[in-house]
Scaffold this motif. Structure first.
Motif, mmCIF file in Angstrom:
data_model
loop_
_atom_site.group_PDB
_atom_site.id
_atom_site.type_symbol
_atom_site.label_atom_id
_atom_site.label_comp_id
_atom_site.label_asym_id
_atom_site.label_seq_id
_atom_site.Cartn_x
_atom_site.Cartn_y
_atom_site.Cartn_z
ATOM 1 N N SER A 191 -124.176 -77.468 13.502
ATOM 2 C CA SER A 191 -123.768 -76.884 12.308
ATOM 3 C C SER A 191 -123.811 -75.136 12.625
ATOM 4 O O SER A 191 -123.118 -74.736 11.572
ATOM 5 C CB SER A 191 -124.671 -77.385 11.016
ATOM 6 N N ASP A 192 -124.621 -74.737 13.450
ATOM 7 C CA ASP A 192 -124.864 -73.472 13.526
ATOM 8 C C ASP A 192 -123.356 -72.855 14.279
ATOM 9 O O ASP A 192 -123.538 -71.620 14.311
ATOM 10 C CB ASP A 192 -126.099 -73.061 14.492
ATOM 11 N N GLY A 246 -130.883 -71.283 11.616
ATOM 12 C CA GLY A 246 -131.165 -71.314 10.317
ATOM 13 C C GLY A 246 -132.658 -72.074 9.805
ATOM 14 O O GLY A 246 -133.124 -72.436 10.466
ATOM 15 N N GLY A 247 -132.684 -71.764 8.532
ATOM 16 C CA GLY A 247 -133.975 -72.332 7.844
ATOM 17 C C GLY A 247 -135.184 -71.739 8.431
ATOM 18 O O GLY A 247 -135.268 -70.486 8.519
ATOM 19 N N GLN A 266 -126.932 -68.098 7.878
ATOM 20 C CA GLN A 266 -127.007 -68.269 6.364
ATOM 21 C C GLN A 266 -127.157 -69.658 6.115
ATOM 22 O O GLN A 266 -126.356 -70.472 6.650
ATOM 23 C CB GLN A 266 -125.697 -67.763 5.800
ATOM 24 N N SER A 267 -128.316 -69.731 5.317
ATOM 25 C CA SER A 267 -128.616 -71.319 4.883
ATOM 26 C C SER A 267 -128.151 -71.291 3.289
ATOM 27 O O SER A 267 -127.894 -70.282 2.772
ATOM 28 C CB SER A 267 -130.109 -71.415 4.952
ATOM 29 N N SER A 268 -128.222 -72.595 2.782
ATOM 30 C CA SER A 268 -127.786 -72.599 1.395
ATOM 31 C C SER A 268 -128.983 -72.298 0.401
ATOM 32 O O SER A 268 -128.624 -71.991 -0.686
ATOM 33 C CB SER A 268 -127.196 -74.099 1.303
ATOM 34 N N GLY A 276 -130.102 -67.295 3.993
ATOM 35 C CA GLY A 276 -130.289 -66.845 5.219
ATOM 36 C C GLY A 276 -131.596 -65.774 5.313
ATOM 37 O O GLY A 276 -132.034 -65.580 6.355
ATOM 38 N N ASP A 281 -134.517 -66.566 4.582
ATOM 39 C CA ASP A 281 -135.693 -67.145 5.274
ATOM 40 C C ASP A 281 -135.499 -67.086 6.932
ATOM 41 O O ASP A 281 -136.331 -67.078 7.470
ATOM 42 C CB ASP A 281 -135.821 -68.719 4.915
ATOM 43 N N SER A 282 -134.074 -67.383 7.299
ATOM 44 C CA SER A 282 -133.963 -67.286 8.717
ATOM 45 C C SER A 282 -134.179 -65.915 9.400
ATOM 46 O O SER A 282 -134.765 -65.733 10.285
ATOM 47 C CB SER A 282 -132.484 -67.526 8.907
#
Length: 168
Positions: A13-14, A66-67, A89-91, A95, A97-98
């Motif tokens: 997914s990245d 991510g995450g 970028q995370s939901s 992003g 947090d990343s």
């Protein structure tokens, strides 16, 4: 020439982010390899990948995650090569947090940290090119041409006035 840059990601997914890294490397003519290597799901694979990267001829690793984003730091802990971290970028936290996971590596495990998302992915490739350009003149020339083209795009502004054919 064998791959000089390894592009790794924690999940397929990245790829939506890291494809911009690969596009930029390809535009610059830089040989690279792309792999999904999860810090959490396949840590042994990650350790083998990072520990053997220099022996395979890689000179830079770009790691997108991510995450919790442990991939760049864990890769950096297992290789003497420069590792550039791209926060995906995370939901949940967009992003951030990343970004914080990558940028807060302890002293002794340097991990270059780029911007969140597409901009960071592109800049990671450009930074890798700048590093490699010190050794490979063709890469330096490609990077200089790329940057000159980017500058020209900014300077080329269209004339906002209507042409004769646009007037009514």
């Amino acid at each position: 020439m064998s791959a000089l840059v390894g592009v790794i990601m924690g999940s397929k997914s990245d790829w939506a982010t890291l494809c911009h890294t690969v596009d930029t490397l390809e535009a610059l003519g830089i040989e690279h390899e792309v792999k999904v290597v999860s810090a959490h799901r396949t840590p042994d694979l990650l350790f083998d990948y990072a520990a053997g990267a220099a022996d395979r001829g890689l000179e830079v690793i770009i790691a997108g995650a991510g995450g919790a984003a442990h991939l760049p730091g864990m890769a950096a802990a297992k290789t003497p090569l420069p590792v550039l971290g791209v926060p995906v970028q995370s939901s949940m936290l967009s992003g951030v947090d990343s970004l914080l996971s990558i940028v807060q590596m302890p002293a002794g495990i340097p991990t270059g940290t780029l911007a969140i998302g597409r901009a960071g992915a592109i800049n990671a490739a450009l930074l890798a090119a700048a590093m490699l350009g010190n050794k490979y003149p063709a890469i330096r020339e490609a990077l200089e041409a790329y940057r000159a083209e980017q500058t020209q795009k900014v300077l080329d502004t269209p004339d906002p006035r209507p042409t004769d054919s646009q007037e009514t």
